[in-house]
Design a protein around this motif. Structure first.
Motif, PDB file in Angstrom:
ATOM      1  N   SER A  44       0.818  -1.213   0.000  1.00  0.00           N
ATOM      2  CA  SER A  44       0.000   0.000   0.000  1.00  0.00           C
ATOM      3  C   SER A  44       0.853   1.265   0.000  1.00  0.00           C
ATOM      4  O   SER A  44       0.460   2.283  -0.580  1.00  0.00           O
ATOM      5  CB  SER A  44      -0.945   0.005   1.203  1.00  0.00           C
ATOM      6  N   ILE A  45       2.024   1.209   0.628  1.00  0.00           N
ATOM      7  CA  ILE A  45       2.862   2.405   0.682  1.00  0.00           C
ATOM      8  C   ILE A  45       3.308   2.818  -0.716  1.00  0.00           C
ATOM      9  O   ILE A  45       3.410   4.014  -1.027  1.00  0.00           O
ATOM     10  CB  ILE A  45       4.093   2.181   1.610  1.00  0.00           C
ATOM     11  N   VAL A  48       0.198   4.659  -2.426  1.00  0.00           N
ATOM     12  CA  VAL A  48      -0.200   5.979  -1.915  1.00  0.00           C
ATOM     13  C   VAL A  48       0.986   6.913  -1.686  1.00  0.00           C
ATOM     14  O   VAL A  48       0.803   8.028  -1.190  1.00  0.00           O
ATOM     15  CB  VAL A  48      -1.009   5.841  -0.598  1.00  0.00           C
ATOM     16  N   PHE A  51       0.628  10.520  -2.784  1.00  0.00           N
ATOM     17  CA  PHE A  51      -0.321  11.263  -1.955  1.00  0.00           C
ATOM     18  C   PHE A  51       0.350  11.732  -0.657  1.00  0.00           C
ATOM     19  O   PHE A  51       0.122  12.848  -0.196  1.00  0.00           O
ATOM     20  CB  PHE A  51      -1.541  10.408  -1.620  1.00  0.00           C
ATOM     21  N   ILE A  52       1.144  10.844  -0.067  1.00  0.00           N
ATOM     22  CA  ILE A  52       1.805  11.185   1.198  1.00  0.00           C
ATOM     23  C   ILE A  52       2.791  12.325   0.998  1.00  0.00           C
ATOM     24  O   ILE A  52       2.799  13.309   1.758  1.00  0.00           O
ATOM     25  CB  ILE A  52       2.536   9.952   1.772  1.00  0.00           C
ATOM     26  N   SER A  55       1.012  15.506   0.401  1.00  0.00           N
ATOM     27  CA  SER A  55       0.339  15.956   1.613  1.00  0.00           C
ATOM     28  C   SER A  55       1.288  16.728   2.530  1.00  0.00           C
ATOM     29  O   SER A  55       0.883  17.657   3.229  1.00  0.00           O
ATOM     30  CB  SER A  55      -0.245  14.751   2.361  1.00  0.00           C
ATOM     31  N   THR A 173      -7.607   1.913  -2.798  1.00  0.00           N
ATOM     32  CA  THR A 173      -7.177   3.235  -3.275  1.00  0.00           C
ATOM     33  C   THR A 173      -8.029   3.706  -4.439  1.00  0.00           C
ATOM     34  O   THR A 173      -8.471   4.866  -4.476  1.00  0.00           O
ATOM     35  CB  THR A 173      -5.694   3.192  -3.685  1.00  0.00           C
ATOM     36  N   SER A 183      -7.201  13.473  -1.475  1.00  0.00           N
ATOM     37  CA  SER A 183      -6.006  12.629  -1.519  1.00  0.00           C
ATOM     38  C   SER A 183      -5.250  12.605  -0.192  1.00  0.00           C
ATOM     39  O   SER A 183      -4.626  11.604   0.152  1.00  0.00           O
ATOM     40  CB  SER A 183      -5.076  13.092  -2.640  1.00  0.00           C
ATOM     41  N   ASP A 184      -5.292  13.724   0.576  1.00  0.00           N
ATOM     42  CA  ASP A 184      -4.571  13.724   1.845  1.00  0.00           C
ATOM     43  C   ASP A 184      -5.284  12.909   2.921  1.00  0.00           C
ATOM     44  O   ASP A 184      -4.720  12.638   3.984  1.00  0.00           O
ATOM     45  CB  ASP A 184      -4.321  15.147   2.336  1.00  0.00           C
ATOM     46  N   TRP A 187      -4.698   8.429   1.696  1.00  0.00           N
ATOM     47  CA  TRP A 187      -3.556   7.625   2.127  1.00  0.00           C
ATOM     48  C   TRP A 187      -3.679   7.205   3.589  1.00  0.00           C
ATOM     49  O   TRP A 187      -3.243   6.109   3.965  1.00  0.00           O
ATOM     50  CB  TRP A 187      -2.237   8.340   1.856  1.00  0.00           C
ATOM     51  N   ARG A 188      -4.286   8.059   4.410  1.00  0.00           N
ATOM     52  CA  ARG A 188      -4.466   7.708   5.819  1.00  0.00           C
ATOM     53  C   ARG A 188      -5.446   6.539   5.965  1.00  0.00           C
ATOM     54  O   ARG A 188      -5.212   5.615   6.751  1.00  0.00           O
ATOM     55  CB  ARG A 188      -4.972   8.927   6.603  1.00  0.00           C
ATOM     56  N   LEU A 191      -3.777   3.172   4.538  1.00  0.00           N
ATOM     57  CA  LEU A 191      -2.784   2.580   5.440  1.00  0.00           C
ATOM     58  C   LEU A 191      -3.426   2.038   6.714  1.00  0.00           C
ATOM     59  O   LEU A 191      -3.065   0.960   7.200  1.00  0.00           O
ATOM     60  CB  LEU A 191      -1.710   3.611   5.793  1.00  0.00           C
TER      61      LEU A 191
END
Length: 458
Positions: A44-45, A48, A51-52, A55, A173, A183-184, A187-188, A191
């Motif tokens: 997943s990292i 996203v 996005f991270i 952010s 996602t 998008s911010d 990702w939260r 995860l």
């Protein structure tokens, strides 16, 4: 060292000849949900990551922030494996459940971080749980399995479920993006959702019995052995009333006599993870971007169209064709696919050709070494019960070290050598791994675990 043939009476003969039953399905579910979480969390990292970085005001996919986010969990996994390997020798189920508890808490904590360094630290803790799971789960599954289906058990519980977890990360996602979630926030949520599958099996893991091989060979407890064999086989009968002999061979003796096998298992997983994690961590961004495909779409396509089918092929053939041929074919197929992909990029061929070639690498990867080395099979089958936990920790740590090297080096290699050059180098590593597999790896299909591990049995 003398090992007994399954045609003759032995302590574990009834266990090795037993049919696949309800207990085996429950064992696959209980271990597999943890591995599904591993696949989800580690994949997943990559999905996203843009996005991270956006952010927190970071634009580069090849900077140290990117490497730290992708690599911290892998470094944590290496240390978690080294810590839990010796603990597994004090009891397989004693610490089982603690691994997924760590996974659940760390996955959820990712949703509340305030900056990139905090997320890197939380993912390091998450990785520690991943490393623990990669030690305990394959050892428990392998020691409970029958001889005929042991390969399928590990390939199903690890190869297939890992790919499904990775695919799930991409699907979540895509769904959140389609639903218009900012998008911010995406990702939260992505995860944090990794906490659900791991938390669902904490209770089941605590209820699993100790493995019969640990009870017999390490504890030497005949009454406990009778009870656990009856539980695993699903019946109570005279098969349980056989002599139980504790293994009095010293750990030092086994480490010395099995040093070549230990080195082979570590080196092969190390090489595989260098190549595999270049795709897992950076495929959805660097490779997908070069092909003009959105990261979430690329992830789902790779997993469902190539990785999961590769796992199914591995599942069907692992106990028929054997571990060694499957891994050699897989590495050769990976190498050829990557080399052709590199050539394709140099001649500016159509993107769909590149997609198929890169997908073929994923299929061959999961069909071969993804179902053998990366399932923990080598550390389980090649190593005696008495030192299996410690050595499994070493093999997992070797693999995670290879993956961590990829996390910190591949983005810079990609930027310096170009996509074609970086991919060509990975193809060459696959060729080296195929040769080493052919030279170093003994075949273990259909053997009892004691025969496969050349364990001293009176």
């Amino acid at each position: 060292m003398e090992a007994r043939d399954l045609r003759h009476p032995s302590t574990f003969a009834h266990l090795d000849r037993s049919r696949w039953n309800t207990f085996h399905w429950k064992s696959v579910l209980t271990t597999g949900m943890g591995v599904l979480t591993d696949g989800y969390d580690l994949s997943s990292i990559g999905v996203v990551l843009p996005f991270i970085l956006a952010s927190f005001g970071q634009k580069s996919l090849t900077g140290w922030e990117s490497s730290g986010l992708t690599g911290s969990a892998l470094v944590g996994a290496a240390l978690g494996a080294l810590a839990f390997g010796p603990l597994a020798n004090r009891g397989r189920k004693r610490f089982y459940g603690l691994d997924v508890l760590i996974l659940s808490i760390a996955a959820l904590a990712q949703a509340f971080v305030q900056n990139i360094p905090e997320l890197i630290a939380v993912r390091f803790v998450l990785g520690f749980g991943v490393g623990a799971d990669y030690v305990l789960s394959p050892v428990i599954m392998g020691e409970n399995a029958n001889a005929r289906d042991r390969g399928k058990s590990l390939a199903l519980g690890f190869g297939l479920t890992w790919g499904l977890g990775a695919a799930l990360a991409g699907l979540v996602t895509l769904f959140l993006n389609a639903w218009g979630v900012p998008s911010d926030i995406v990702w939260r949520i992505v995860l944090a959702l990794g906490a659900l599958p791991s938390a669902s099996v904490i209770y089941l893991r605590r209820k699993l019995p100790e493995t019969p091989r640990y009870v017999a060979r390490v504890q030497g407890d005949e009454l406990a052995f009778e009870r656990v064999v009856a539980h695993v086989v699903g019946e109570v009968g005279p098969h349980a009333h056989v002599p139980v002999q504790r293994d009095d061979t010293s750990a030092r003796t086994y480490f010395r006599s099995h040093r070549k096998r230990i080195a082979a298992a570590c080196v092969l997983w190390f090489l595989f993870d260098i190549v595999a994690y270049s795709s897992i961590l950076f495929g959805p961004n660097l490779i997908a971007k070069s092909l003009g495909i959105p990261s979430g779409v690329f992830q789902v396509m790779m997993e469902l169209a190539f990785t999961v089918p590769g796992a199914l092929i591995g599942l069907a053939l692992i106990d028929r064709l054997g571990r060694k041929p499957m891994q050699v074919i897989g590495f050769v197929g990976m190498g050829l696919s990557l080399i052709l992909f590199s050539v394709m990029k140099s001649v500016d061929a159509a993107p769909w050709i590149g997609l198929l070639l890169y997908g073929a690498q994923n299929l061959m990867s999961q069909m071969g070494p993804g179902s053998v080395s990366a399932s923990g099979m080598l550390g389980v089958e090649l190593i005696p019960t008495k030192i299996r936990g410690t050595v499994q920790g070493w093999t997992v740590a070797a693999g995670r070290l290879g993956a961590a090297i990829t996390a910190f080096v591949f983005p810079h290699l990609f930027a310096r050598m170009g996509e074609g050059g970086a991919i060509l180098m990975l193809g060459g590593l696959c060729g080296v791994a195929a040769v080493l597999t052919w030279i170093l790896l003994p075949e273990t299909k259909a053997l009892s675990l004691e025969e496969a591990a050349e364990e001293s049995v009176a």
